[in-house]
Design an enzyme around this catalytic site. Structure first.
Site, PDB file in Angstrom:
ATOM      1  N   LYS A  65      34.209   8.734   7.917  1.00 23.47           N
ATOM      2  CA  LYS A  65      32.870   9.300   8.099  1.00 23.47           C
ATOM      3  C   LYS A  65      31.916   8.701   7.067  1.00 23.47           C
ATOM      4  O   LYS A  65      32.282   8.529   5.898  1.00 23.47           O
ATOM      5  CB  LYS A  65      32.942  10.821   7.960  1.00 23.47           C
ATOM      6  CG  LYS A  65      31.678  11.572   8.362  1.00 23.47           C
ATOM      7  CD  LYS A  65      31.936  13.078   8.355  1.00 23.47           C
ATOM      8  CE  LYS A  65      30.706  13.887   8.713  1.00 23.47           C
ATOM      9  NZ  LYS A  65      30.969  15.343   8.737  1.00 23.47           N
ATOM     10  N   SER A 140      29.463  17.980  12.619  1.00 26.44           N
ATOM     11  CA  SER A 140      28.725  16.775  12.265  1.00 26.44           C
ATOM     12  C   SER A 140      29.579  15.509  12.304  1.00 26.44           C
ATOM     13  O   SER A 140      29.048  14.403  12.315  1.00 26.44           O
ATOM     14  CB  SER A 140      28.142  16.932  10.853  1.00 26.44           C
ATOM     15  OG  SER A 140      29.173  17.062   9.885  1.00 26.44           O
ATOM     16  N   SER A 164      32.838  21.329  11.395  1.00 26.59           N
ATOM     17  CA  SER A 164      32.431  19.964  11.711  1.00 26.59           C
ATOM     18  C   SER A 164      33.560  18.986  11.988  1.00 26.59           C
ATOM     19  O   SER A 164      33.307  17.845  12.367  1.00 26.59           O
ATOM     20  CB  SER A 164      31.557  19.406  10.578  1.00 26.59           C
ATOM     21  OG  SER A 164      30.303  20.022  10.558  1.00 26.59           O
TER      22      SER A 164
END
Length: 478
Positions: A65, A140, A164
């Site tokens: 990420k 996210s 997330s």
């Protein structure tokens, strides 16, 4: 080959059927092929890193990420204000994976600064669901979930502050694991809400999650919240006998009434899962949690997370960090940089957080939210005295269409849409695993356990996964 499980990839590497170079080329080629369509990546690596280590992950590509620091590699947190930021240091999780021999092939798109659950606010555009391009993958950690669902990589790293990792995993038909708070060092993770932030893993099986967790867990002197390693191999314990283990589910969720056929089908799927759990000799019981506590999760999360986010991101001013907008004085530089650099959603969150933190509002808002958080955690710990885990549908919906608006005051949203946040409030280990399909989209169940009992949560999830028939799913099976 990158769409296979880790054991199969490892066997092919060891037998000489593939090389690390071939896997890296396959992963990056797939990433480029799907990029315009799904937008999983901010950065796709041009060159394979030199191999280190000798773990089971040696030579296997993965995605990271883009809010996790990588020295010399663009790290944007999917925000315009950091669109050119190249860190000078490595996050501990990246360092551990590099030392294990795992190969970084790309940095993935997220909701801006990890503040969002839609995968639509990253500065490079929206992330689409590999099962249906008209639907969200969630956020996210949108790009990490999509990269695994697309078969680009066998595992990816994400962060989870409210849901997330686990919600995008559910929408993408993969496994998503948020460990106990502090189980993975957060050194090098761009902070969103420090008391809620966790690093975790996406993969296509519970066993693959366990392989990765065994490498990335452990104490880090650079993160004072990190836990000492308990010297337990999660992989070696996932097949332990679970006969007599006790699970509970929340009665208030089962009592939700709705004309929504999608929700009814999800609940039917959940009831089938419960039946299969009982066939495995789990004891499963319905428990009243407390409707007022459940309805408080969403507002409490908003107050605490916005307040902590405002504080954590106060350095993004264009002075020490950020893409600076020039002006006549320091004050105007900060105002113009933050005005131009943040999306409207982020600015709203910072306004809320600033309001919450004003001296006259702290007692009424921030401290009261913290007290209610403690009541919710206390209720969970009370239940964990009797039960080994909470089992629930991960979400009350399938991956939403991009133009779908949810009723945020409905029980369907307030309770079933936000129960995963309990895992962040208490730092409890929590995993989502695919459990079937509704309307041709994957659905999922979630298991949350006692803090520091990651090995047991993974053990229970592995046993349940074995009877659900959804292990190793990919949306694009080339």
């Amino acid at each position: 080959m990158t769409n296979k499980l880790i054991d199969e990839i490892r066997n092919n590497l060891d037998n000489g059927n593939v090389t690390s170079e071939m896997l890296f080329e396959e992963a990056t080629s797939k990433a480029k092929k799907y990029q315009d369509e799904y937008n999983s990546f901010v950065t796709i690596m041009d060159n394979k890193e030199e191999l280190e280590g000798n773990s089971i992950l040696r030579g296997i590509p993965y995605a990271l990420k883009d809010n996790i620091s990588t020295k010399g590699i663009l790290t944007t947190a999917s925000s315009n204000i950091l669109k050119d930021y190249i860190p000078l240091y490595n996050a501990t999780i990246y360092k551990k994976l590099k030392e294990s021999g795992a190969v970084l092939m790309g940095k993935t798109v997220l909701d801006e600064l990890a503040m969002g659950g839609t995968g639509t606010t990253g500065h490079t555009g929206i992330v689409r669901n590999p099962w249906n391009k008209e639907r969200m993958i969630g956020g996210s950690s949108a790009g990490s979930a999509a990269a695994v669902a697309l078969g680009i990589v066998p595992f990816a790293i994400g962060s989870d502050t409210g849901d997330s990792i686990r919600k995008p995993a559910a929408y993408g038909g993969v496994v998503g694991y948020k460990p106990t708070y502090g189980r993975i060092s957060r050194y090098g993770l761009f902070a969103f809400a420090s008391s809620l932030d966790h690093l975790g893993v996406f993969a296509r099986s519970v066993k693959d999650v366990s392989y990765v967790m065994d490498i990335v867990k452990g104490h880090d002197e650079k993160d004072m919240t990190s836990l000492p390693d308990e010297d337990i191999s999660y992989v070696d314990n996932i097949d332990n006998d679970i006969k007599g283990k006790k699970l509970f589910y929340i009665k208030e969720v089962m009592d939700i009434t709705s004309d929504n056929d999608e929700l009814k089908n999800i609940m039917d799927n959940f009831k089938e899962v419960i039946s299969k759990c009982k066939s495995l000799e789990f004891e499963v019981e319905e428990v009243t949690f407390g409707k007022e506590l459940l309805e408080a999760i969403y507002p409490v999360y908003n107050v605490i997370s916005c307040a902590e986010a405002t504080s954590n991101n106060s350095n993004l001013t264009g002075i020490p960090f950020g893409s600076r907008v020039e002006a006549g004085n320091v004050y105007d530089i900060m105002v113009k940089t933050r005005t131009k650099g943040f999306s409207e959603l982020i600015k709203r969150r910072f306004v809320i957080g600033s309001y919450v933190l004003q001296k006259e509002n702290q007692e009424k808002l921030f401290l009261n939210a913290s007290r209610v958080r403690r009541l919710i955690v206390d209720r969970m710990n009370e239940l964990f005295k009797k039960y080994d885990g909470l089992i629930m549908p991960t979400s009350g919906d399938i991956a939403p269409l991009f133009d779908k608006a949810s009723d945020k005051l409905s029980d369907e949203y307030l309770i079933l849409g936000n129960h995963l946040v309990i895992g962040n409030f208490g730092g409890f280990p929590s995993i989502s695993i695919p459990s079937g399909f509704v309307n041709n989209m994957p659905v999922s169940i979630n298991i949350t356990g006692r803090a520091r009992e990651d090995y047991l949560v993974l053990n229970m999830a592995n046993k349940i996964e074995e009877v659900l028939g959804c292990k190793g799913m990919v949306a694009k099976d080339e």
